[in-house]
Design an enzyme around this catalytic site. Structure first.
Site, PDB file in Angstrom:
ATOM      1  N   GLN A 112       2.934   9.907   1.216  1.00 29.60           N
ATOM      2  CA  GLN A 112       4.242   9.272   1.377  1.00 29.60           C
ATOM      3  C   GLN A 112       5.209   9.621   0.251  1.00 29.60           C
ATOM      4  O   GLN A 112       6.417   9.455   0.418  1.00 29.60           O
ATOM      5  CB  GLN A 112       4.084   7.747   1.450  1.00 29.60           C
ATOM      6  CG  GLN A 112       3.397   7.268   2.708  1.00 29.60           C
ATOM      7  CD  GLN A 112       3.224   5.770   2.664  1.00 29.60           C
ATOM      8  OE1 GLN A 112       2.239   5.274   2.147  1.00 29.60           O
ATOM      9  NE2 GLN A 112       4.208   5.057   3.191  1.00 29.60           N
ATOM     10  N   HIS A 160      -2.330   7.804   6.739  1.00 31.45           N
ATOM     11  CA  HIS A 160      -1.312   8.658   6.106  1.00 31.45           C
ATOM     12  C   HIS A 160      -1.937   9.931   5.554  1.00 31.45           C
ATOM     13  O   HIS A 160      -1.348  11.010   5.650  1.00 31.45           O
ATOM     14  CB  HIS A 160      -0.601   7.920   4.967  1.00 31.45           C
ATOM     15  CG  HIS A 160       0.498   7.022   5.397  1.00 31.45           C
ATOM     16  ND1 HIS A 160       1.630   7.470   6.041  1.00 31.45           N
ATOM     17  CD2 HIS A 160       0.655   5.684   5.265  1.00 31.45           C
ATOM     18  CE1 HIS A 160       2.433   6.450   6.287  1.00 31.45           C
ATOM     19  NE2 HIS A 160       1.859   5.354   5.832  1.00 31.45           N
ATOM     20  N   GLY A 208       0.835  -1.195   0.000  1.00 33.54           N
ATOM     21  CA  GLY A 208       0.000   0.000   0.000  1.00 33.54           C
ATOM     22  C   GLY A 208       0.867   1.241   0.000  1.00 33.54           C
ATOM     23  O   GLY A 208       2.001   1.225   0.479  1.00 33.54           O
ATOM     24  N   CYS A 259       5.731  -0.287   7.346  1.00 34.94           N
ATOM     25  CA  CYS A 259       5.425   0.885   6.531  1.00 34.94           C
ATOM     26  C   CYS A 259       6.638   1.245   5.683  1.00 34.94           C
ATOM     27  O   CYS A 259       7.770   1.237   6.178  1.00 34.94           O
ATOM     28  CB  CYS A 259       5.052   2.053   7.439  1.00 34.94           C
ATOM     29  SG  CYS A 259       4.605   3.552   6.574  1.00 34.94           S
ATOM     30  N   LEU A 260       6.389   1.582   4.421  1.00 37.09           N
ATOM     31  CA  LEU A 260       7.481   1.997   3.544  1.00 37.09           C
ATOM     32  C   LEU A 260       8.133   3.287   4.042  1.00 37.09           C
ATOM     33  O   LEU A 260       9.301   3.547   3.739  1.00 37.09           O
ATOM     34  CB  LEU A 260       6.980   2.180   2.113  1.00 37.09           C
ATOM     35  CG  LEU A 260       6.467   0.908   1.438  1.00 37.09           C
ATOM     36  CD1 LEU A 260       5.888   1.230   0.063  1.00 37.09           C
ATOM     37  CD2 LEU A 260       7.571  -0.128   1.328  1.00 37.09           C
ATOM     38  N   HIS A 300      -4.559   1.836   7.433  1.00 34.29           N
ATOM     39  CA  HIS A 300      -3.177   2.306   7.561  1.00 34.29           C
ATOM     40  C   HIS A 300      -2.904   3.429   6.557  1.00 34.29           C
ATOM     41  O   HIS A 300      -2.356   4.473   6.910  1.00 34.29           O
ATOM     42  CB  HIS A 300      -2.233   1.117   7.333  1.00 34.29           C
ATOM     43  CG  HIS A 300      -0.785   1.455   7.321  1.00 34.29           C
ATOM     44  ND1 HIS A 300       0.071   1.096   8.342  1.00 34.29           N
ATOM     45  CD2 HIS A 300      -0.011   2.113   6.413  1.00 34.29           C
ATOM     46  CE1 HIS A 300       1.290   1.510   8.055  1.00 34.29           C
ATOM     47  NE2 HIS A 300       1.265   2.140   6.878  1.00 34.29           N
ATOM     48  N   GLU A 301      -3.306   3.212   5.295  1.00 36.69           N
ATOM     49  CA  GLU A 301      -3.031   4.205   4.252  1.00 36.69           C
ATOM     50  C   GLU A 301      -3.884   5.458   4.429  1.00 36.69           C
ATOM     51  O   GLU A 301      -3.401   6.573   4.194  1.00 36.69           O
ATOM     52  CB  GLU A 301      -3.229   3.597   2.857  1.00 36.69           C
ATOM     53  CG  GLU A 301      -2.321   2.427   2.540  1.00 36.69           C
ATOM     54  CD  GLU A 301      -0.835   2.681   2.742  1.00 36.69           C
ATOM     55  OE1 GLU A 301      -0.387   3.847   2.647  1.00 36.69           O
ATOM     56  OE2 GLU A 301      -0.108   1.715   3.008  1.00 36.69           O
TER      57      GLU A 301
END
Length: 170
Positions: free
Chosen positions: A51, A138, A46, A92-93, A134-135
């Site tokens: 991000q 962000h 994701g 997480c990225l 989660h996304e």
């Protein structure tokens, strides 16, 4: 298509609240394509526009094993339904190398626009439901580390800051 730079915690730009997309035009579609390429290259499941330093309400997700089920959520809105919460190991990225347990609602409904600007509703379950939450966090300027204790969050912050300093020297 292009691979975009993924911002890493504690970059303050990750705390920016994303703005709604007014119109799904070619520029938005190009950003979606670039986000997918970036996410698959990372590799991740994701990615939120925040991000990659675009502060629009856009999320791309693909939780399939074969990376052949891409999902686009433009202006996503989550409604939490009655029910249980569950613990999941999240990574997480933007917080590379760290995985921690986060508790999230299991039953949600998501309303959004797809890549073509068409409205849809989804009732995701399991990993997909967690990934969407989660996304969308962000897009609100929130990271999964915000669910952790202050001590854990500060430890992760210091370790990542040290890694960033070492990379800059190299």
């Amino acid at each position: 298509m292009a691979i975009l730079e993924i911002l890493e915690f504690p970059d303050p730009r990750l705390r920016t609240r994303a703005e709604p997309v007014e119109i799904v035009d070619d520029a938005v579609k190009q950003l979606v394509d670039d986000m997918f390429e970036t996410m698959y290259d990372a590799p991740g499941i994701g990615l939120a526009a925040t991000q990659v330093n675009y502060h629009n309400r856009i999320v791309v997700i693909d939780v399939s094993e074969d990376k052949n089920d891409p999902l686009v959520f433009i202006n996503p809105e989550i409604t939490v339904l009655e029910g249980e919460e569950a613990e999941y190991q999240e990574g997480c990225l933007s917080v590379p190398g760290y995985y921690e347990t986060v508790v999230r609602p299991e039953n949600i409904v998501v309303n959004a626009l797809n890549r073509e600007g068409e409205a849809f509703e989804m009732r995701p379950e399991g990993l997909l439901a967690v990934c969407i939450q989660h996304e969308v966090d962000h897009l609100e300027g929130k990271l999964f580390v915000d669910y952790l204790s202050n001590l854990k969050r500060q430890r992760i912050r210091k370790q990542l800051e040290k890694q960033h300093r070492q990379q800059q020297k190299a």
